[in-house]
Design an enzyme around this catalytic site. Structure first.
Site, PDB file in Angstrom:
ATOM      1  CB  THR A 117       3.297   2.461  -0.431  1.00 17.92           C
ATOM      2  OG1 THR A 117       2.304   3.123   0.239  1.00 17.92           O
ATOM      3  CG2 THR A 117       4.638   2.527   0.450  1.00 17.92           C
ATOM      4  CD  GLN A 146      -3.994   7.750  -0.688  1.00 11.84           C
ATOM      5  OE1 GLN A 146      -3.132   6.971  -0.450  1.00 11.84           O
ATOM      6  NE2 GLN A 146      -4.952   7.221  -1.372  1.00 11.84           N
ATOM      7  CE1 TYR A 177      -2.124   0.104   5.981  1.00 10.67           C
ATOM      8  CE2 TYR A 177      -3.463   0.628   3.891  1.00 10.67           C
ATOM      9  CZ  TYR A 177      -2.421  -0.031   4.549  1.00 10.67           C
ATOM     10  OH  TYR A 177      -1.731  -0.698   3.768  1.00 10.67           O
TER      11      TYR A 177
END
Length: 398
Positions: A26, A101, A185
């Protein structure tokens, strides 16, 4: 580094120029309504042009209400797909391969973050169990993860959100999918007994806790076929309040990997985050010692424990490894036929010519700019993103 640099075929049909993969990271540079821009395109193309075997694009949220960070990418509608199509097309033009992804942050959110707040949706997770820690630097007072969690009533609705996102990824021209199933997550939330206290078919036993991630994976396979799909897992992970005992993750991942192997995937990406090897020290990634009851055996390596479940005679699923591997270490493991692919992540940020450096025996450049290179803040999206020089001292041109 002959073995590391040799061509290989992924999934039986996809030729890669070498065994080196660029990991998902990210970077918060999608400043146009969470769509990639020319800045994003340049970042990927520079590294594809240099000869990277496989690029795994930064984690992309399946919906705005599954998102955590500002300017992180989302794949939710045709506009998102069209923007990513420019990136994938440019990567293909220079001979690269790029995977998508998909992910959902789960309980690792704060309801005051602007993107989530703008959707009007709550923070969804398997159970109403807040994650410890967190630090939302863009919010006043830098609060932690939310205490206000709404339990997902029917996980199959989230499965369909993943399905929709990967259909769009196909339209966007990606070459395949790497499903994110670690990091604390959403998929990882379901796997961990302390984050998943459900009493229905999605909680309790190992089989039930693995049910949701496997249903998501099956939905992706239904669209893409198994040989264009991989998954990223990390049994010893301790990020985002995800650590469990050695005994628990041994039982969970023995079952989980066995089920993954039944699906004939292109690869399983096995990360060693959470181990003593590679514990980060910078301000964004600092890892503390594992808490009591969650310690690891001395010198623990997940590849040593689980690698043989993936890589064995007759297996068509490649074993990829991830997290702070060195070039020399990866070359040795490939020569010993213990792994097939290696992922480098942060070194790709400040080494746009990482493949060329390996070929020429030039050491990687290190990060001399601090933690801001990961998420910002920045004045210009190119800052600490597209302004890193190559080993010749020249910043690559788009």
């Amino acid at each position: 580094m002959a073995k590391l640099l040799e061509p290989v075929v992924l999934g039986g049909t996809m030729p890669l120029r070498n065994r080196i993969c660029m990991g998902s990271m990210t970077r918060n540079r999608c400043t146009d309504a969470n769509k990639p821009t020319e800045v994003t395109l340049k970042h990927y193309v520079d590294r594809a042009r240099d000869g990277t075997g496989l690029i795994i694009a930064e984690g992309t949220f399946i919906s705005p209400h599954g998102a955590e960070w500002p300017h992180a990418p989302v794949m939710y509608d045709a506009d998102h797909a069209a923007a990513w199509k420019k990136v994938t097309s440019a990567v293909h033009e220079v001979g690269g391969k790029i995977f998508f992804q998909p992910w959902h942050a789960g309980r690792i959110q704060n309801e005051e973050m602007p993107m989530l707040k703008g959707t009007g949706y709550p923070v969804y997770a398997p159970s109403k169990v807040p994650a410890k820690g967190g630090k939302f630097r863009t919010l006043e007072g830098t609060p932690g993860h939310t205490l206000n969690i709404t339990e997902i009533e029917d996980p199959r609705e989230i499965v369909e959100q993943f399905r929709r996102s990967v259909v769009l990824a196909r339209e966007a021209g990606f070459d395949g999918i790497e499903l994110l199933s670690q990091g604390g997550y959403l998929l990882h939330n379901f796997l961990c007994s302390h984050a998943n206290t459900r009493t229905d078919a999605y909680g309790g036993s190992v089989e039930n806790r693995c049910r949701f991630p496997l249903e998501v994976l099956d939905a992706i396979i239904d669209i893409w076929g198994s040989r264009a799909v991989g998954i990223k897992i990390c049994p010893p992970d301790d990020y985002n309040d995800s650590a469990v005992s050695y005994e628990e993750f041994t039982e969970t991942y023995t079952y989980y990997i066995t089920e993954l192997m039944r699906r004939d995937l292109a690869f399983i990406n096995l990360s060693r985050r959470g181990c003593e090897i590679g514990r980060e020290t910078d301000e964004y990634f600092r890892s503390e010692a594992r808490s009591e009851g969650k310690e690891l055996p001395p010198g623990y390596e997940p590849m040593a424990q689980f690698g043989s479940l993936v890589k064995y005679p007759g297996s068509r699923t490649m074993l990829m490894v991830n997290h702070e591997y060195t070039v020399e270490e990866a070359e040795k493991l490939i020569k010993e036929e213990k792994i097939d692919l290696v992922t480098f992540a942060r070194p790709f940020i400040y080494n746009p010519d990482l493949i060329s450096r390996i070929k020429r025996g030039i050491p990687f450049a290190s990060n001399t700019r601090g933690g801001r290179v990961n998420y910002g803040p920045y004045q210009n999206p190119n800052d600490n993103y597209n302004d890193w020089p190559s080993s010749s001292g020249v910043v690559a041109e788009a």
